[in-house]
Design a protein around this motif. Structure first.
Motif, PDB file in Angstrom:
ATOM      1  N   ALA A 279      16.939  14.406  -5.902  1.00  9.37           N
ATOM      2  CA  ALA A 279      16.003  15.693  -5.890  1.00  9.37           C
ATOM      3  C   ALA A 279      14.705  15.607  -5.366  1.00  9.37           C
ATOM      4  O   ALA A 279      13.758  16.271  -5.810  1.00  9.37           O
ATOM      5  N   ARG A 280      14.268  14.661  -4.422  1.00 13.50           N
ATOM      6  CA  ARG A 280      13.258  14.406  -3.909  1.00 13.50           C
ATOM      7  C   ARG A 280      13.296  14.854  -2.350  1.00 13.50           C
ATOM      8  O   ARG A 280      14.495  14.723  -1.568  1.00 13.50           O
ATOM      9  N   PRO A 281      12.055  15.481  -1.797  1.00  9.44           N
ATOM     10  CA  PRO A 281      12.276  15.735  -0.655  1.00  9.44           C
ATOM     11  C   PRO A 281      12.362  14.487   0.508  1.00  9.44           C
ATOM     12  O   PRO A 281      12.202  13.406   0.250  1.00  9.44           O
ATOM     13  N   ARG A 282      13.002  14.889   1.591  1.00 11.15           N
ATOM     14  CA  ARG A 282      13.540  13.828   2.521  1.00 11.15           C
ATOM     15  C   ARG A 282      12.294  13.054   3.098  1.00 11.15           C
ATOM     16  O   ARG A 282      12.449  11.920   3.349  1.00 11.15           O
ATOM     17  N   GLY A 283      11.045  13.666   3.215  1.00  9.96           N
ATOM     18  CA  GLY A 283      10.032  12.852   3.819  1.00  9.96           C
ATOM     19  C   GLY A 283       9.649  11.625   2.840  1.00  9.96           C
ATOM     20  O   GLY A 283       8.866  10.627   3.259  1.00  9.96           O
ATOM     21  N   PHE A 284       9.973  11.859   1.553  1.00 15.69           N
ATOM     22  CA  PHE A 284       9.460  10.611   0.789  1.00 15.69           C
ATOM     23  C   PHE A 284      10.114   9.353   1.136  1.00 15.69           C
ATOM     24  O   PHE A 284       9.367   8.299   1.253  1.00 15.69           O
TER      25      PHE A 284
ATOM     26  N   MET B  49       0.786  -1.132   0.011  1.00 14.70           N
ATOM     27  CA  MET B  49       0.162   0.057   0.133  1.00 14.70           C
ATOM     28  C   MET B  49       0.697   1.183   0.011  1.00 14.70           C
ATOM     29  O   MET B  49       0.345   2.405  -0.078  1.00 14.70           O
ATOM     30  N   LEU B  50       2.099   1.165   0.235  1.00 15.23           N
ATOM     31  CA  LEU B  50       2.714   2.521   0.233  1.00 15.23           C
ATOM     32  C   LEU B  50       3.167   2.926  -0.926  1.00 15.23           C
ATOM     33  O   LEU B  50       3.274   2.387  -2.253  1.00 15.23           O
ATOM     34  N   PRO B  51       3.058   4.414  -1.223  1.00 20.16           N
ATOM     35  CA  PRO B  51       3.229   4.995  -2.402  1.00 20.16           C
ATOM     36  C   PRO B  51       4.592   4.707  -2.989  1.00 20.16           C
ATOM     37  O   PRO B  51       5.708   4.750  -2.363  1.00 20.16           O
ATOM     38  N   ASP B  52       4.763   4.923  -4.380  1.00 22.97           N
ATOM     39  CA  ASP B  52       6.033   4.651  -5.086  1.00 22.97           C
ATOM     40  C   ASP B  52       6.458   6.097  -5.295  1.00 22.97           C
ATOM     41  O   ASP B  52       5.893   6.848  -6.367  1.00 22.97           O
ATOM     42  N   LEU B  53       7.417   6.547  -4.619  1.00 25.53           N
ATOM     43  CA  LEU B  53       7.998   7.729  -4.714  1.00 25.53           C
ATOM     44  C   LEU B  53       9.673   7.831  -5.203  1.00 25.53           C
ATOM     45  O   LEU B  53      10.221   8.582  -4.792  1.00 25.53           O
ATOM     46  N   GLU B  54       9.711   6.821  -5.992  1.00 30.87           N
ATOM     47  CA  GLU B  54      11.172   6.767  -6.314  1.00 30.87           C
ATOM     48  C   GLU B  54      11.739   7.271  -7.613  1.00 30.87           C
ATOM     49  O   GLU B  54      12.751   7.484  -8.235  1.00 30.87           O
ATOM     50  N   THR B  55      10.746   8.160  -8.241  1.00 29.85           N
ATOM     51  CA  THR B  55      11.176   8.949  -9.443  1.00 29.85           C
ATOM     52  C   THR B  55      12.246   9.848  -9.251  1.00 29.85           C
ATOM     53  O   THR B  55      12.556  10.567  -8.427  1.00 29.85           O
ATOM     54  N   ASP B  56      13.239   9.589 -10.175  1.00 24.13           N
ATOM     55  CA  ASP B  56      14.486  10.651 -10.187  1.00 24.13           C
ATOM     56  C   ASP B  56      14.307  11.778 -10.751  1.00 24.13           C
ATOM     57  O   ASP B  56      13.810  12.113 -11.855  1.00 24.13           O
ATOM     58  N   LEU B  57      14.243  12.756  -9.697  1.00 26.14           N
ATOM     59  CA  LEU B  57      13.881  14.150 -10.431  1.00 26.14           C
ATOM     60  C   LEU B  57      15.314  15.045 -10.644  1.00 26.14           C
ATOM     61  O   LEU B  57      15.087  16.382 -10.696  1.00 26.14           O
ATOM     62  N   SER B  58      16.420  14.534 -10.217  1.00 22.16           N
ATOM     63  CA  SER B  58      17.524  15.322 -10.572  1.00 22.16           C
ATOM     64  C   SER B  58      17.819  15.637 -11.790  1.00 22.16           C
ATOM     65  O   SER B  58      17.390  14.977 -13.025  1.00 22.16           O
ATOM     66  N   GLY B  59      18.589  16.894 -12.005  1.00 17.68           N
ATOM     67  CA  GLY B  59      18.859  17.449 -13.322  1.00 17.68           C
ATOM     68  C   GLY B  59      17.784  18.019 -13.872  1.00 17.68           C
ATOM     69  O   GLY B  59      17.846  18.725 -15.055  1.00 17.68           O
ATOM     70  N   LEU B  60      16.523  18.100 -13.462  1.00 17.00           N
ATOM     71  CA  LEU B  60      15.414  18.987 -14.197  1.00 17.00           C
ATOM     72  C   LEU B  60      15.574  20.046 -13.895  1.00 17.00           C
ATOM     73  O   LEU B  60      16.169  20.714 -12.905  1.00 17.00           O
ATOM     74  N   PRO B  61      15.222  21.034 -14.682  1.00 23.94           N
ATOM     75  CA  PRO B  61      15.032  22.513 -14.659  1.00 23.94           C
ATOM     76  C   PRO B  61      14.078  22.703 -13.689  1.00 23.94           C
ATOM     77  O   PRO B  61      13.219  21.851 -13.250  1.00 23.94           O
ATOM     78  N   VAL B  62      14.109  23.891 -12.964  1.00 25.38           N
ATOM     79  CA  VAL B  62      13.282  24.093 -11.795  1.00 25.38           C
ATOM     80  C   VAL B  62      11.818  23.894 -12.004  1.00 25.38           C
ATOM     81  O   VAL B  62      11.125  23.593 -11.448  1.00 25.38           O
ATOM     82  N   ASP B  63      11.342  24.377 -13.352  1.00 27.00           N
ATOM     83  CA  ASP B  63       9.866  24.492 -13.755  1.00 27.00           C
ATOM     84  C   ASP B  63       9.479  23.033 -13.797  1.00 27.00           C
ATOM     85  O   ASP B  63       8.431  22.835 -13.580  1.00 27.00           O
ATOM     86  N   ASP B  64      10.456  22.273 -14.348  1.00 26.79           N
ATOM     87  CA  ASP B  64      10.009  20.848 -14.952  1.00 26.79           C
ATOM     88  C   ASP B  64      10.072  19.999 -13.211  1.00 26.79           C
ATOM     89  O   ASP B  64       9.056  19.429 -13.225  1.00 26.79           O
ATOM     90  N   TRP B  65      10.934  20.533 -12.470  1.00 28.04           N
ATOM     91  CA  TRP B  65      11.108  19.810 -11.335  1.00 28.04           C
ATOM     92  C   TRP B  65       9.568  20.255 -10.466  1.00 28.04           C
ATOM     93  O   TRP B  65       9.024  19.306  -9.786  1.00 28.04           O
ATOM     94  N   GLN B  66       9.207  21.250 -10.416  1.00 27.84           N
ATOM     95  CA  GLN B  66       8.204  21.675  -9.617  1.00 27.84           C
ATOM     96  C   GLN B  66       6.908  21.040 -10.442  1.00 27.84           C
ATOM     97  O   GLN B  66       6.029  20.681  -9.652  1.00 27.84           O
ATOM     98  N   ALA B  67       6.947  20.917 -11.536  1.00 24.69           N
ATOM     99  CA  ALA B  67       5.619  20.318 -12.413  1.00 24.69           C
ATOM    100  C   ALA B  67       5.331  18.997 -11.981  1.00 24.69           C
ATOM    101  O   ALA B  67       4.487  18.090 -11.854  1.00 24.69           O
ATOM    102  N   SER B  68       6.803  18.076 -11.625  1.00 24.36           N
ATOM    103  CA  SER B  68       6.987  16.764 -11.396  1.00 24.36           C
ATOM    104  C   SER B  68       6.298  16.645  -9.830  1.00 24.36           C
ATOM    105  O   SER B  68       5.521  15.748  -9.653  1.00 24.36           O
ATOM    106  N   LEU B  69       6.795  17.478  -9.078  1.00 25.60           N
ATOM    107  CA  LEU B  69       6.109  17.551  -7.533  1.00 25.60           C
ATOM    108  C   LEU B  69       4.592  17.584  -7.834  1.00 25.60           C
ATOM    109  O   LEU B  69       3.986  17.082  -7.003  1.00 25.60           O
ATOM    110  N   ASP B  70       4.152  18.504  -8.581  1.00 22.65           N
ATOM    111  CA  ASP B  70       2.826  18.635  -8.811  1.00 22.65           C
ATOM    112  C   ASP B  70       2.008  17.195  -9.243  1.00 22.65           C
ATOM    113  O   ASP B  70       0.972  17.132  -8.720  1.00 22.65           O
ATOM    114  N   ARG B  71       2.735  16.580 -10.148  1.00 19.69           N
ATOM    115  CA  ARG B  71       2.106  15.538 -10.524  1.00 19.69           C
ATOM    116  C   ARG B  71       2.153  14.227  -9.438  1.00 19.69           C
ATOM    117  O   ARG B  71       1.184  13.606  -9.322  1.00 19.69           O
ATOM    118  N   ILE B  72       3.175  14.386  -8.874  1.00 22.99           N
ATOM    119  CA  ILE B  72       3.299  13.281  -7.562  1.00 22.99           C
ATOM    120  C   ILE B  72       2.127  14.004  -6.497  1.00 22.99           C
ATOM    121  O   ILE B  72       1.519  12.922  -5.989  1.00 22.99           O
TER     122      ILE B  72
END
Length: 317
Positions: free
Chosen positions: A68-73, A4-27
């Motif tokens: 590039a993921r928040p620590r809480g993940f 039941m645990l969420p899959d939060l292993e997406t690698d967000l490193s290297g993304l431009p800031v706008d794309d990184w924020q968009a990825s957090l929005d999708r998560i």
């Protein structure tokens, strides 16, 4: 429960800031929500379980972490905790009316009451925020690494490290962190007693619900030392369970002895204070770490002992 645990292993490193924020929005859309709080802050909620970790982080801190993921993940996937991450895009110290209003709204909605236990976490400036906003969830736990109590010049005029931030309002809503943390069940402050400014801020947390734990010689690198040593996740677990006392921390803090980042900092202190024998012993121990080459190079050019000041000249009587 694991499935039941969420899959939060997406690698967000290297993304431009706008794309990184968009990825957090999708998560957030998939597992909870992501909400901008004005131009300088954001909130990301992951709904994963009956315990909640409220983590305060800066955008730069997150983007420097692996993936590039928040620590809480990590705690969401490892422990099944829900996670609320408050993110600052810059040196705003979470001192913005939109952040105050957002936390007020959570209180009004009874958000924190939906969880059986809540832990607020942060380091230095985000440690300040973790302690200050913990008042929103009376009975919560707080784990603050090197927290700042306030930057109000009337109280902390001696702290010259964050001069620009003094213009921020540290007196109105969620202002003075030691007072705001009074409603917490337990507040654990970890700091280096040899780091003068950090030690003074830690001393301002003096309520009966505060436990101050000493991490000698960690300096300003306490957070990365703990993370590199694999000690941070166990600390968070113990803090959530009310089992992070001096003995438990001492056992975990032993991991510093094999941490190259900690040993580098300690070596620098020994070199500056003129202790060549101790510095040499430390370098020989460093040969067993991942940075053996660095310590080997130091052994080729051992530090020179500083001359001791001459004592008073005795006169023959």
């Amino acid at each position: 429960m694991t499935e039941m645990l969420p899959d939060l292993e997406t690698d967000l490193s290297g993304l431009p800031v706008d794309d990184w924020q968009a990825s957090l929005d999708r998560i957030g859309e998939e597992h909870g929500y992501y909400e901008r709080l004005g131009p300088g802050h954001a909130a990301l909620f992951i709904d994963a379980g009956p315990r909640l970790m409220v983590s305060f982080e800066t955008r730069d801190q997150i983007r420097r972490r692996p993936g590039a993921r928040p620590r809480g993940f990590e705690m969401a996937t490892r422990m099944g905790w829900s996670v609320l991450v408050l993110i600052s895009d810059g040196p705003g110290w979470f001192r913005a009316p939109r952040v105050w209003g957002y936390v007020d709204r959570l209180v009004d909605e009874g958000f924190f009451e939906d969880f059986e236990r809540v832990l607020f976490f942060g380091h230095h400036e985000t440690g300040y925020a973790a302690a200050a906003y913990s008042v929103a969830s009376p009975g919560a736990r707080v784990l603050a690494l090197r927290p700042v109590a306030t930057l109000d010049p009337e109280i902390a005029g001696w702290d010259r490290r964050h001069l620009a931030a003094r213009r921020l309002d540290f007196n109105s809503r969620y202002g003075y962190a030691p007072d705001m943390a009074e409603a917490a069940e337990r507040v654990t402050v970890i700091f280096d007693p040899n780091h003068a400014a950090d030690a003074v801020h830690a001393a301002l947390f003096r309520r009966s619900n505060v436990a101050r734990l000493r991490a000698a010689h960690a300096g300003s690198r306490l957070d990365p030392i703990l993370e590199q040593a694999g000690a941070l996740a166990p600390l968070l677990e113990l803090a959530m369970e009310d089992r992070l006392d001096r003995a438990a921390f001492a056992r975990i803090w032993r991991a510093r002895r094999d941490n190259a980042l900690y040993l580098r900092g300690l070596l620098r202190q020994l070199e500056q204070s003129g202790h060549p024998g101790r510095a040499e012993r430390l370098c020989r121990h460093g040969l067993t770490t991942s940075e053996a080459q660095h310590f080997a190079s130091k052994l080729k050019t051992p530090p020179v002992a500083r001359p001791r000041p001459a004592g008073p000249v005795s006169r023959a009587g």
